[in-house]
Design a protein around this motif. Sequence first.
Motif, mmCIF file in Angstrom:
data_model
loop_
_atom_site.group_PDB
_atom_site.id
_atom_site.type_symbol
_atom_site.label_atom_id
_atom_site.label_comp_id
_atom_site.label_asym_id
_atom_site.label_seq_id
_atom_site.Cartn_x
_atom_site.Cartn_y
_atom_site.Cartn_z
ATOM 1 N N ARG A 1 0.836 -1.204 0.000
ATOM 2 C CA ARG A 1 0.000 0.000 0.000
ATOM 3 C C ARG A 1 0.873 1.257 0.000
ATOM 4 O O ARG A 1 0.578 2.235 -0.668
ATOM 5 C CB ARG A 1 -0.938 0.020 1.204
ATOM 6 N N ARG A 2 1.970 1.214 0.770
ATOM 7 C CA ARG A 2 2.872 2.367 0.799
ATOM 8 C C ARG A 2 3.478 2.626 -0.568
ATOM 9 O O ARG A 2 3.601 3.759 -1.000
ATOM 10 C CB ARG A 2 3.995 2.115 1.813
ATOM 11 N N SER A 3 3.863 1.573 -1.252
ATOM 12 C CA SER A 3 4.561 1.739 -2.527
ATOM 13 C C SER A 3 3.613 1.988 -3.687
ATOM 14 O O SER A 3 3.944 2.710 -4.615
ATOM 15 C CB SER A 3 5.394 0.493 -2.835
ATOM 16 N N TYR A 4 2.431 1.367 -3.658
ATOM 17 C CA TYR A 4 1.559 1.395 -4.839
ATOM 18 C C TYR A 4 0.143 1.880 -4.549
ATOM 19 O O TYR A 4 -0.716 1.810 -5.407
ATOM 20 C CB TYR A 4 1.470 -0.017 -5.436
ATOM 21 N N ARG A 5 -0.110 2.327 -3.321
ATOM 22 C CA ARG A 5 -1.488 2.633 -2.881
ATOM 23 C C ARG A 5 -2.354 1.384 -3.022
ATOM 24 O O ARG A 5 -1.899 0.306 -2.678
ATOM 25 C CB ARG A 5 -2.040 3.821 -3.659
ATOM 26 N N GLY A 6 -3.568 1.507 -3.552
ATOM 27 C CA GLY A 6 -4.455 0.347 -3.624
ATOM 28 C C GLY A 6 -5.225 0.152 -2.329
ATOM 29 O O GLY A 6 -5.154 0.981 -1.419
ATOM 30 N N ASP A 7 -6.000 -0.922 -2.271
ATOM 31 C CA ASP A 7 -6.843 -1.214 -1.098
ATOM 32 C C ASP A 7 -6.229 -2.336 -0.281
ATOM 33 O O ASP A 7 -5.866 -3.375 -0.824
ATOM 34 C CB ASP A 7 -8.245 -1.652 -1.532
ATOM 35 N N LEU A 8 -6.172 -2.097 1.027
ATOM 36 C CA LEU A 8 -5.605 -3.105 1.925
ATOM 37 C C LEU A 8 -6.634 -3.467 2.985
ATOM 38 O O LEU A 8 -7.194 -2.590 3.636
ATOM 39 C CB LEU A 8 -4.341 -2.559 2.593
ATOM 40 N N GLN A 9 -6.877 -4.763 3.130
ATOM 41 C CA GLN A 9 -7.744 -5.238 4.210
ATOM 42 C C GLN A 9 -6.969 -6.223 5.058
ATOM 43 O O GLN A 9 -6.295 -7.100 4.532
ATOM 44 C CB GLN A 9 -8.976 -5.943 3.637
ATOM 45 N N VAL A 10 -7.063 -6.056 6.367
ATOM 46 C CA VAL A 10 -6.377 -6.946 7.312
ATOM 47 C C VAL A 10 -7.415 -7.469 8.296
ATOM 48 O O VAL A 10 -8.042 -6.698 9.008
ATOM 49 C CB VAL A 10 -5.261 -6.191 8.072
ATOM 50 N N ASN A 11 -7.627 -8.756 8.299
ATOM 51 C CA ASN A 11 -8.603 -9.365 9.212
ATOM 52 C C ASN A 11 -7.939 -10.425 10.075
ATOM 53 O O ASN A 11 -7.446 -11.429 9.554
ATOM 54 C CB ASN A 11 -9.743 -10.014 8.414
ATOM 55 N N TYR A 12 -7.977 -10.179 11.369
ATOM 56 C CA TYR A 12 -7.419 -11.166 12.301
ATOM 57 C C TYR A 12 -8.500 -12.180 12.656
ATOM 58 O O TYR A 12 -9.674 -11.841 12.758
ATOM 59 C CB TYR A 12 -6.910 -10.480 13.567
ATOM 60 N N GLU A 13 -8.055 -13.417 12.845
ATOM 61 C CA GLU A 13 -8.989 -14.492 13.187
ATOM 62 C C GLU A 13 -8.469 -15.240 14.399
ATOM 63 O O GLU A 13 -7.276 -15.249 14.663
ATOM 64 C CB GLU A 13 -9.114 -15.472 12.006
ATOM 65 N N GLU A 14 -9.389 -15.912 15.065
ATOM 66 C CA GLU A 14 -9.033 -16.759 16.212
ATOM 67 C C GLU A 14 -8.164 -16.019 17.225
ATOM 68 O O GLU A 14 -7.092 -16.501 17.607
ATOM 69 C CB GLU A 14 -8.287 -18.012 15.751
ATOM 70 N N GLY A 15 -8.613 -14.856 17.642
ATOM 71 C CA GLY A 15 -7.854 -14.100 18.638
ATOM 72 C C GLY A 15 -6.447 -13.775 18.188
ATOM 73 O O GLY A 15 -5.492 -13.946 18.928
ATOM 74 N N GLU A 16 -6.316 -13.331 16.937
ATOM 75 C CA GLU A 16 -5.033 -12.885 16.376
ATOM 76 C C GLU A 16 -4.021 -14.013 16.204
ATOM 77 O O GLU A 16 -2.826 -13.768 16.134
ATOM 78 C CB GLU A 16 -4.433 -11.748 17.207
ATOM 79 N N LYS A 17 -4.496 -15.248 16.136
ATOM 80 C CA LYS A 17 -3.564 -16.334 15.826
ATOM 81 C C LYS A 17 -3.360 -16.455 14.326
ATOM 82 O O LYS A 17 -2.349 -16.968 13.868
ATOM 83 C CB LYS A 17 -4.096 -17.665 16.381
ATOM 84 N N ASN A 18 -4.358 -16.009 13.569
ATOM 85 C CA ASN A 18 -4.271 -16.054 12.117
ATOM 86 C C ASN A 18 -4.659 -14.694 11.561
ATOM 87 O O ASN A 18 -5.389 -13.943 12.191
ATOM 88 C CB ASN A 18 -5.231 -17.100 11.545
ATOM 89 N N VAL A 19 -4.161 -14.409 10.370
ATOM 90 C CA VAL A 19 -4.536 -13.155 9.735
ATOM 91 C C VAL A 19 -4.748 -13.387 8.243
ATOM 92 O O VAL A 19 -4.053 -14.191 7.619
ATOM 93 C CB VAL A 19 -3.462 -12.057 9.976
ATOM 94 N N ARG A 20 -5.769 -12.714 7.722
ATOM 95 C CA ARG A 20 -6.008 -12.726 6.278
ATOM 96 C C ARG A 20 -5.857 -11.296 5.772
ATOM 97 O O ARG A 20 -6.539 -10.392 6.229
ATOM 98 C CB ARG A 20 -7.401 -13.264 5.960
ATOM 99 N N VAL A 21 -4.944 -11.146 4.826
ATOM 100 C CA VAL A 21 -4.629 -9.836 4.280
ATOM 101 C C VAL A 21 -4.953 -9.858 2.795
ATOM 102 O O VAL A 21 -4.628 -10.817 2.087
ATOM 103 C CB VAL A 21 -3.143 -9.495 4.483
ATOM 104 N N ASN A 22 -5.638 -8.791 2.361
ATOM 105 C CA ASN A 22 -5.961 -8.706 0.952
ATOM 106 C C ASN A 22 -5.526 -7.342 0.435
ATOM 107 O O ASN A 22 -5.912 -6.317 0.973
ATOM 108 C CB ASN A 22 -7.486 -8.878 0.793
ATOM 109 N N TRP A 23 -4.695 -7.366 -0.595
ATOM 110 C CA TRP A 23 -4.293 -6.112 -1.225
ATOM 111 C C TRP A 23 -4.731 -6.170 -2.681
ATOM 112 O O TRP A 23 -4.467 -7.145 -3.379
ATOM 113 C CB TRP A 23 -2.782 -5.911 -1.147
ATOM 114 N N SER A 24 -5.415 -5.123 -3.090
ATOM 115 C CA SER A 24 -5.855 -5.115 -4.491
ATOM 116 C C SER A 24 -5.696 -3.726 -5.077
ATOM 117 O O SER A 24 -5.862 -2.706 -4.413
ATOM 118 C CB SER A 24 -7.307 -5.589 -4.609
ATOM 119 N N ARG A 25 -5.314 -3.725 -6.343
ATOM 120 C CA ARG A 25 -5.296 -2.490 -7.097
ATOM 121 C C ARG A 25 -5.369 -2.836 -8.585
ATOM 122 O O ARG A 25 -4.676 -3.748 -9.021
ATOM 123 C CB ARG A 25 -4.020 -1.694 -6.830
#
Length: 160
Positions: A136-160
């Motif tokens: 996101r810093r380098s190219y902008r775009g959309d960033l989503q960060v979703n933590y799961e199971e009390g922050e044991k897992n994370v799903r990150v989605n970057w799109s542009r």
Amino acid sequence: MAKWKSGRVDRMRVKESKDPYRLAEKPPGGAICKGCSAVVQSGRWTWNQPEGEGVTTMCPACRRVEDGYPAGYLVLEGPFFGDNRREIMNLVRNVAQAEKNLHPMERVMAIRKSGEATLITTTGIHIARRLGESLRRSYRGDLQVNYEEGEKNVRVNWSR
Ligand SMILES: [Zn+2]
């Protein structure tokens, strides 16, 4: 000496979390991972040389790789990504290398193309987020960060 050792073990037991990949083995004197040669000392993983005779162990990152059980999932997609995939993946690899150097348990597990998107799995949650933030810093775009199971897992989605 024995007293110092037991004190050290107790302190680490308190810090133990419910995450099964988090320091299940806590050798007080330090241990070296037989998979990647990372060294754990006082509960911290480093790339330092082991002190004295190292006990061998398997670090959480190597166990995740062996089990095929990632902590982080990062999806990269979008037309801009498709047009600049090579350059963007170079940045991903550079950031991933720097992260692994600093934090031995934060690594990329696999990079897979899935249609127009690319899926990156990681051994830690922080590297997945950091990769997304770098993009996101380098190219902008959309960033989503979703933590799961009390922050044991994370799903990150970057799109542009
Ligand atoms: Zn290892």
